[in-house]
Design a protein around this motif. Structure first.
Motif, PDB file in Angstrom:
ATOM      1  N   GLN A 166       0.882  -1.236   0.045  1.00  0.00           N
ATOM      2  CA  GLN A 166      -0.026  -0.052  -0.059  1.00  0.00           C
ATOM      3  C   GLN A 166       0.964   1.366  -0.175  1.00  0.00           C
ATOM      4  O   GLN A 166       0.590   2.304  -0.444  1.00  0.00           O
ATOM      5  CB  GLN A 166      -0.948  -0.188   0.970  1.00  0.00           C
ATOM      6  CG  GLN A 166      -2.018  -0.925   1.236  1.00  0.00           C
ATOM      7  CD  GLN A 166      -3.068  -0.791   2.277  1.00  0.00           C
ATOM      8  OE1 GLN A 166      -3.071   0.554   2.896  1.00  0.00           O
ATOM      9  NE2 GLN A 166      -3.642  -1.804   2.816  1.00  0.00           N
ATOM     10  N   HIS A 167       2.044   0.977   0.633  1.00  0.00           N
ATOM     11  CA  HIS A 167       3.014   2.193   0.770  1.00  0.00           C
ATOM     12  C   HIS A 167       4.417   1.863   0.225  1.00  0.00           C
ATOM     13  O   HIS A 167       4.528   0.616   0.365  1.00  0.00           O
ATOM     14  CB  HIS A 167       2.949   2.799   2.169  1.00  0.00           C
ATOM     15  CG  HIS A 167       1.500   2.971   2.875  1.00  0.00           C
ATOM     16  ND1 HIS A 167       0.794   2.238   3.808  1.00  0.00           N
ATOM     17  CD2 HIS A 167       0.751   3.929   2.444  1.00  0.00           C
ATOM     18  CE1 HIS A 167      -0.023   2.811   4.112  1.00  0.00           C
ATOM     19  NE2 HIS A 167      -0.613   3.761   3.281  1.00  0.00           N
ATOM     20  N   SER A 254      -5.972   3.444   6.895  1.00  0.00           N
ATOM     21  CA  SER A 254      -4.644   3.126   6.337  1.00  0.00           C
ATOM     22  C   SER A 254      -4.001   4.630   6.646  1.00  0.00           C
ATOM     23  O   SER A 254      -2.920   4.948   6.000  1.00  0.00           O
ATOM     24  CB  SER A 254      -4.587   3.149   4.906  1.00  0.00           C
ATOM     25  OG  SER A 254      -5.682   4.101   4.089  1.00  0.00           O
ATOM     26  N   CYS A 255      -4.394   5.232   7.560  1.00  0.00           N
ATOM     27  CA  CYS A 255      -3.683   6.443   8.123  1.00  0.00           C
ATOM     28  C   CYS A 255      -4.147   6.975   9.473  1.00  0.00           C
ATOM     29  O   CYS A 255      -5.196   6.567   9.904  1.00  0.00           O
ATOM     30  CB  CYS A 255      -3.936   7.735   7.148  1.00  0.00           C
ATOM     31  SG  CYS A 255      -5.607   8.475   7.168  1.00  0.00           S
ATOM     32  N   GLU A 265       0.711   8.130   6.866  1.00  0.00           N
ATOM     33  CA  GLU A 265       0.052   6.873   6.275  1.00  0.00           C
ATOM     34  C   GLU A 265       0.549   5.564   6.977  1.00  0.00           C
ATOM     35  O   GLU A 265       1.695   5.552   7.162  1.00  0.00           O
ATOM     36  CB  GLU A 265       0.685   6.755   4.751  1.00  0.00           C
ATOM     37  CG  GLU A 265       0.344   8.097   4.169  1.00  0.00           C
ATOM     38  CD  GLU A 265      -0.998   7.900   3.198  1.00  0.00           C
ATOM     39  OE1 GLU A 265      -1.605   6.957   3.425  1.00  0.00           O
ATOM     40  OE2 GLU A 265      -1.282   8.825   2.584  1.00  0.00           O
TER      41      GLU A 265
END
Ligand SMILES: Cc1cc2nc3c(=O)[nH]c(=O)nc-3n(C[C@H](O)[C@H](O)[C@H](O)COP(=O)(O)OP(=O)(O)OC[C@H]3O[C@@H](n4cnc5c(N)ncnc54)[C@H](O)[C@@H]3O)c2cc1C
Length: 432
Positions: A166-167, A254-255, A265
């Motif tokens: 995702q990151h 997600s954060c 994030e």
């Protein structure tokens, strides 16, 4: 004549030590029925939960089965989850117990008492922050610690496939710079190295990012400035990003969103900011504070009901300087020891003694890298600053002291030996 019944609710750091010692003093000579009620079937010492959460601790080694323990120590174990107290009838209401599929294992029941000791600990306090209940892990119970570990391993695995990332970096946000958050942050770096060494993931520790967020101006606000500075330097040296003076106003999947609207994030969030006693305690007609802790006198009796005692994290116990006894394992342990004497005195019609908390210092573990803290020589002293090998040994001795109080010396010695052997025989980390 029937024997008086003492019910202890919660077999944690304080409750299990109390049940063990009361079993010996009152249960064995048949002077009282000592009953320990806990919603779980096994005990894990709570300060080990961050190690369970990262897989560094294999709980089966350190779990104590209440049934086996109770039969060896002359008290009776009842599985049940307290949901209410009928103080007039001296009856506890126990909620039904259901399994993971929602099937009833035990129905709702009542349990009578003559004297009641509330030792049911605390849970994390999310202060009503939006999104926290849905999107953050809590590390308050072995079940929650194991759930975090499963999620953590799966997230690490996902990062082995670039299409599932995702990151750019696997990022874990920990809210709360107290002992739990600090110890968990350090333990995560250790866990990521080990996962890499075991080939579970292609992620090496350089690629994980841990953000530790604390609303107060420094980490470990309850401890000395020197300890918090040293801990912050050590964590930053490992690679943890420390944010002090940073409150979180919202958690999302997600954060994390800070009070200044900065967005961090994350792949996983952990909430470890502050504690409160279980909310239903505030609904039992007993005086409680704004953290649902039962207000007790120095004898550890509820200020409203002399047949009800409370210890540990769920008790608001005054100290001489107008502050309250802090929610720590050493306080729960000292209160359990004190209550053994007071309950024996109570049965013998003797006056009860006041509890006095002795702060023996605080130690924070930074995984196997280090430990930092202070040991008090007297309550008036500023404490002896410790770090490195000596602090690690002193930290490990806290758990041995707990084991000593619930198992006695021979078994604690054997447990120590088994731990040493297992270092050679088993992987350092539980991977499933
Ligand atoms: C990750 C972590 C690290 C920590 N590290 C340290 C440390 O290094 N040093 C230190 O001094 N303190 C530390 N603490 C704090 C310490 O663990 C607690 O202060 C201590 O465990 C409190 O003891 P207690 O007996 O009050 O409750 P607990 O040990 O929490 O036990 C409560 C028991 O009550 C049971 N229970 C709860 N609700 C119910 C119910 N409704 N019905 C029946 N049973 C119930 C639970 O199953 C549990 O067995 C740490 C805490 C955490 C989470």
């Amino acid at each position: 004549m029937s024997l008086p019944t003492i019910v202890i609710v919660g077999g944690g750091a304080g409750g299990l030590a109390l049940a063990t010692q009361l079993g010996r003093k009152l249960g064995k000579p048949e002077r009282a029925n000592v009953v320990l009620l806990d919603r779980n079937t096994t005990h894990v010492w709570k300060p080990l939960l961050h190690e369970l959460a990262t897989g560094v601790l294999n709980s089966s080694m350190d779990e104590v089965d209440y049934r086996g323990h109770s039969s060896a120590h002359h008290y009776r174990y009842q599985r049940g989850s307290l949901s209410g107290i009928d103080r007039q009838a001296k009856q506890l209401h126990l909620a039904p117990i259901v399994d993971e599929q929602g099937e009833e294992v035990l129905p709702a029941r009542q349990l009578g008492y003559d004297y009641l000791v509330m030792a049911l600990g605390s849970v994390s306090n999310d202060f009503g922050t939006p999104g926290v209940a849905e999107h953050c892990h809590f590390i308050d119970s072995p079940q929650q610690a194991k759930a975090f570990q499963r999620d953590m391993i799966n997230t690490f695995l996902r990062y082995t496939d670039p299409s599932l990332r995702q990151h750019p970096q696997l990022t874990i946000g920990i809210v709360g710079g107290g002992a739990t958050g600090v110890e968990l942050a350090a333990e995560l770096f250790d866990a990521s190295r080990m996962l890499n060494a075991y080939g579970v993931t292609a992620t090496d520790h350089q690629q994980i990012s841990v953000h530790l967020l604390e609303a107060a101006p420094r980490l470990l606000p309850g401890l000395s400035e020197r300890i918090s500075q040293t801990v912050q330097q050590e964590l930053e040296g490992m690679g943890v990003t420390v944010h002090v003076g940073t409150a979180i106003k919202e958690a999302q999947a997600s954060c994390l969103v800070t009070g200044d609207d900065d967005v961090i994030e994350t792949d996983l969030n952990v909430w470890a900011a502050g504690i409160k006693a279980p909310p239903f305690l505030a609904e039992q007609g007993l005086s409680t504070n704004n953290k649902n802790q039962i207000k007790v006198a120095k004898t550890l009796q509820s200020v409203d009901d002399p047949a009800i005692f409370a210890l540990g994290d769920c008790a608001d116990c005054p100290q001489g300087d107008d502050s309250a006894v802090p929610p720590r394992a050493q306080a729960a342990h000292q209160q359990a020891k004190h209550l053994v004497k007071n309950l024996v005195n109570q049965l013998e019609g003797k006056p009860l003694a006041d509890f006095r908390y002795r702060d023996h210092g605080s130690l924070v573990s930074l995984a196997r890298y280090d430990a930092v803290g202070s040991l008090m020589r007297s309550s008036a002293s500023r404490g002896l600053f410790l770090e490195g090998w000596l602090a690690r040994r002193a930290y490990a001795s806290l758990y041995r002291m707990h084991q000593l109080s619930i198992h006695g010396a021979p078994k604690t010695g054997l447990a120590w030996l088994v731990d040493k052997l297992n270092r050679y025989l088993k992987p350092r980390m539980k991977l499933h």
